[in-house]
Design a protein around this motif. Sequence first.
Motif, PDB file in Angstrom:
ATOM      1  N   GLY A 119       0.805  -1.211   0.000  1.00 56.21           N
ATOM      2  CA  GLY A 119       0.000   0.000   0.000  1.00 56.21           C
ATOM      3  C   GLY A 119       0.837   1.259   0.000  1.00 56.21           C
ATOM      4  O   GLY A 119       2.031   1.248   0.302  1.00 56.21           O
ATOM      5  N   ALA A 120       0.197   2.364  -0.364  1.00 53.57           N
ATOM      6  CA  ALA A 120       0.812   3.690  -0.338  1.00 53.57           C
ATOM      7  C   ALA A 120      -0.282   4.724  -0.174  1.00 53.57           C
ATOM      8  O   ALA A 120      -1.371   4.585  -0.734  1.00 53.57           O
ATOM      9  N   LEU A 121      -0.011   5.739   0.626  1.00 56.42           N
ATOM     10  CA  LEU A 121      -0.964   6.832   0.811  1.00 56.42           C
ATOM     11  C   LEU A 121      -0.724   7.926  -0.226  1.00 56.42           C
ATOM     12  O   LEU A 121       0.339   8.004  -0.843  1.00 56.42           O
ATOM     13  N   VAL A 122      -1.733   8.768  -0.419  1.00 59.14           N
ATOM     14  CA  VAL A 122      -1.567   9.972  -1.238  1.00 59.14           C
ATOM     15  C   VAL A 122      -1.020  11.067  -0.339  1.00 59.14           C
ATOM     16  O   VAL A 122      -1.688  11.498   0.607  1.00 59.14           O
ATOM     17  N   TRP A 123       0.212  11.462  -0.606  1.00 60.19           N
ATOM     18  CA  TRP A 123       0.844  12.517   0.179  1.00 60.19           C
ATOM     19  C   TRP A 123       1.327  13.582  -0.797  1.00 60.19           C
ATOM     20  O   TRP A 123       2.242  13.325  -1.573  1.00 60.19           O
ATOM     21  N   GLN A 124       0.740  14.792  -0.798  1.00 58.61           N
ATOM     22  CA  GLN A 124      -0.393  15.123   0.042  1.00 58.61           C
ATOM     23  C   GLN A 124      -1.524  15.584  -0.842  1.00 58.61           C
ATOM     24  O   GLN A 124      -1.300  15.942  -2.002  1.00 58.61           O
ATOM     25  N   LEU A 125      -2.737  15.636  -0.298  1.00 61.36           N
ATOM     26  CA  LEU A 125      -3.897  15.936  -1.126  1.00 61.36           C
ATOM     27  C   LEU A 125      -4.051  17.431  -1.386  1.00 61.36           C
ATOM     28  O   LEU A 125      -4.141  17.862  -2.532  1.00 61.36           O
ATOM     29  N   ASN A 126      -4.110  18.243  -0.313  1.00 52.66           N
ATOM     30  CA  ASN A 126      -4.427  19.659  -0.534  1.00 52.66           C
ATOM     31  C   ASN A 126      -3.668  20.552   0.446  1.00 52.66           C
ATOM     32  O   ASN A 126      -2.906  20.076   1.288  1.00 52.66           O
ATOM     33  N   ASP A 127      -3.882  21.862   0.320  1.00 52.10           N
ATOM     34  CA  ASP A 127      -3.162  22.865   1.105  1.00 52.10           C
ATOM     35  C   ASP A 127      -4.104  23.621   2.036  1.00 52.10           C
ATOM     36  O   ASP A 127      -5.293  23.790   1.734  1.00 52.10           O
ATOM     37  N   CYS A 128      -3.551  24.128   3.127  1.00 57.67           N
ATOM     38  CA  CYS A 128      -4.316  25.002   4.028  1.00 57.67           C
ATOM     39  C   CYS A 128      -3.898  26.462   3.856  1.00 57.67           C
ATOM     40  O   CYS A 128      -4.327  27.329   4.623  1.00 57.67           O
ATOM     41  N   TRP A 129      -3.063  26.736   2.849  1.00 59.35           N
ATOM     42  CA  TRP A 129      -2.528  28.074   2.612  1.00 59.35           C
ATOM     43  C   TRP A 129      -2.054  28.111   1.168  1.00 59.35           C
ATOM     44  O   TRP A 129      -1.636  27.080   0.630  1.00 59.35           O
ATOM     45  N   PRO A 130      -2.129  29.248   0.475  1.00 54.21           N
ATOM     46  CA  PRO A 130      -1.645  29.296  -0.917  1.00 54.21           C
ATOM     47  C   PRO A 130      -0.123  29.205  -0.956  1.00 54.21           C
ATOM     48  O   PRO A 130       0.570  30.118  -0.512  1.00 54.21           O
ATOM     49  N   VAL A 131       0.395  28.103  -1.486  1.00 49.53           N
ATOM     50  CA  VAL A 131       1.800  27.792  -1.280  1.00 49.53           C
ATOM     51  C   VAL A 131       2.306  26.848  -2.368  1.00 49.53           C
ATOM     52  O   VAL A 131       1.528  26.132  -2.992  1.00 49.53           O
ATOM     53  N   VAL A 132       3.609  26.871  -2.596  1.00 51.04           N
ATOM     54  CA  VAL A 132       4.270  25.845  -3.406  1.00 51.04           C
ATOM     55  C   VAL A 132       4.491  24.646  -2.488  1.00 51.04           C
ATOM     56  O   VAL A 132       5.157  24.766  -1.460  1.00 51.04           O
ATOM     57  N   SER A 133       3.930  23.501  -2.838  1.00 43.61           N
ATOM     58  CA  SER A 133       3.957  22.390  -1.886  1.00 43.61           C
ATOM     59  C   SER A 133       3.861  21.059  -2.609  1.00 43.61           C
ATOM     60  O   SER A 133       3.791  20.984  -3.833  1.00 43.61           O
ATOM     61  N   TRP A 134       3.794  19.995  -1.776  1.00 44.07           N
ATOM     62  CA  TRP A 134       3.648  18.629  -2.282  1.00 44.07           C
ATOM     63  C   TRP A 134       2.193  18.301  -2.604  1.00 44.07           C
ATOM     64  O   TRP A 134       1.912  17.202  -3.080  1.00 44.07           O
ATOM     65  N   ALA A 135       1.263  19.192  -2.342  1.00 47.97           N
ATOM     66  CA  ALA A 135      -0.154  18.914  -2.577  1.00 47.97           C
ATOM     67  C   ALA A 135      -0.438  18.723  -4.062  1.00 47.97           C
ATOM     68  O   ALA A 135       0.249  19.283  -4.927  1.00 47.97           O
TER      69      ALA A 135
END
Length: 339
Positions: A119-135
Motif C-alpha cells: 500500500g501507499a498513501l496519497v501525500w499530500q492531497l491539498n493545502d491550508c494556505w496558498p503555497v508551493v507544496s507537495w499537494a
Amino acid sequence: DRHTWDVWHGQMADYQHYIRFSGRFVSEFGMQGFPALPTVASFTTEAERNLQSLTLLLHNKATAGPFRLLTYVERNLPVPTDLAGYIYASQFVQAEALGHAYRGFRRGFGGPGKRAIAGALVWQLNDCWPVVSWAVIDYALRKKPAYYSIKRELAPLMVGMARGDATAEADICIWAVNGSLREVSAELRITLYCLDSAQHSGAPFIDNPATPPRVISRRVTLPPNQSTELHTLPAEPGRVVYAARLLVGTDVAARASLWPEPFRDLALPDPGLHVERLPGDRLRLTAERPAKGVWLTANDHVNFEDNMLDLFPEDEQVIAAPGIDMEPLDITWLGKERA
C-alpha cells in the motif's frame, strides 16, 4: 511503514528511482509543484510574479524548497525563465515523479508470495494556505497535473512500463494491475515511435524484418487483486517512445508510455494537436505526432475528467469536460514554448 524522502529530501535521489526506496507500506513521500497561475496571482502583485520575488520564496515553506524544486526541474527539463513556463515545468515534474512512485509501488503487489508492497498513501492531497507544496490540489481547489497522474495510476485497471534497470540499454518491461476481485481478459497493444530520424520523426517504425513489429499485440489474462508481468521487449536503439494500451473488448481501459529521458534532451516537433468539441461537454483529442504532457485549462467551473495526457497518432482520447460548452480552452504541452 516507510516515509520515502530519499527523493526530494536526503540524498535528493532521482524520482525515476522511487521503486528503490519502497517498503511494505509507503505512508509519506512526494514532490513539490507550483499552484496554478491564478492561485499565484491571488497572493502576489504583478511586480512580485517572478521566480526571485521574496513573496514567492516565502510561499514555499519546505527547507531549501525553491532550490530542491529547481534541481529536479533542471535535471529533467529545460528551465523556463518566465513564471507561467516554470509553473508548468514544476507541475510536469511533480506529475511524472508521482506517476513513477505509484506505478512502481502497485507493481510490487504481485500474487501470493510476491506482495512486497502492500500500500501507499496519497501525500499530500491539498493545502491550508496558498503555497508551493507537495499537494496535488492547491489552496484554491485547482487540481494540479499530478492529481490526474495519480488518478490513472490508482485506477482499478492500469498498465505500466519501465526499463529493467532504469538505463537506456535495458529491456522494456510491461505489466498491468487488476485491482478488482474478478479475473479480466484483455488485449495488450504496444506501438513504437521513433524520435530520431527526420524522415520518420514522430511516426511509427516502418516494418522491417530486422526490427520488432511496429505494433505488438497479444491477449493477456489478469488475475484479480494483483499485478501481473505481461511482456518484455528488447530496447530499440536510438530515441524511441513505447506506447501501451490495455483494451477490454473495444474499450481502452488503460494507457502508459515510456519516453527517452531526460526530457530536456528531446527536441520534440510540433505534435499537430487537434481538439474537437463533442455533444455532452466532451472533447476529442488527436495528435499527428507523439505529444507529452498535454495540459488543458479553462475557467474554474470546467471539470476535466482527465488531463496531463500523452497523445499518439491513431489513438484518439475522448474526455468529459462538464461545463466546457464553448468556453475558451488553452492547451500546452512539453516543448510548446520551444515550438
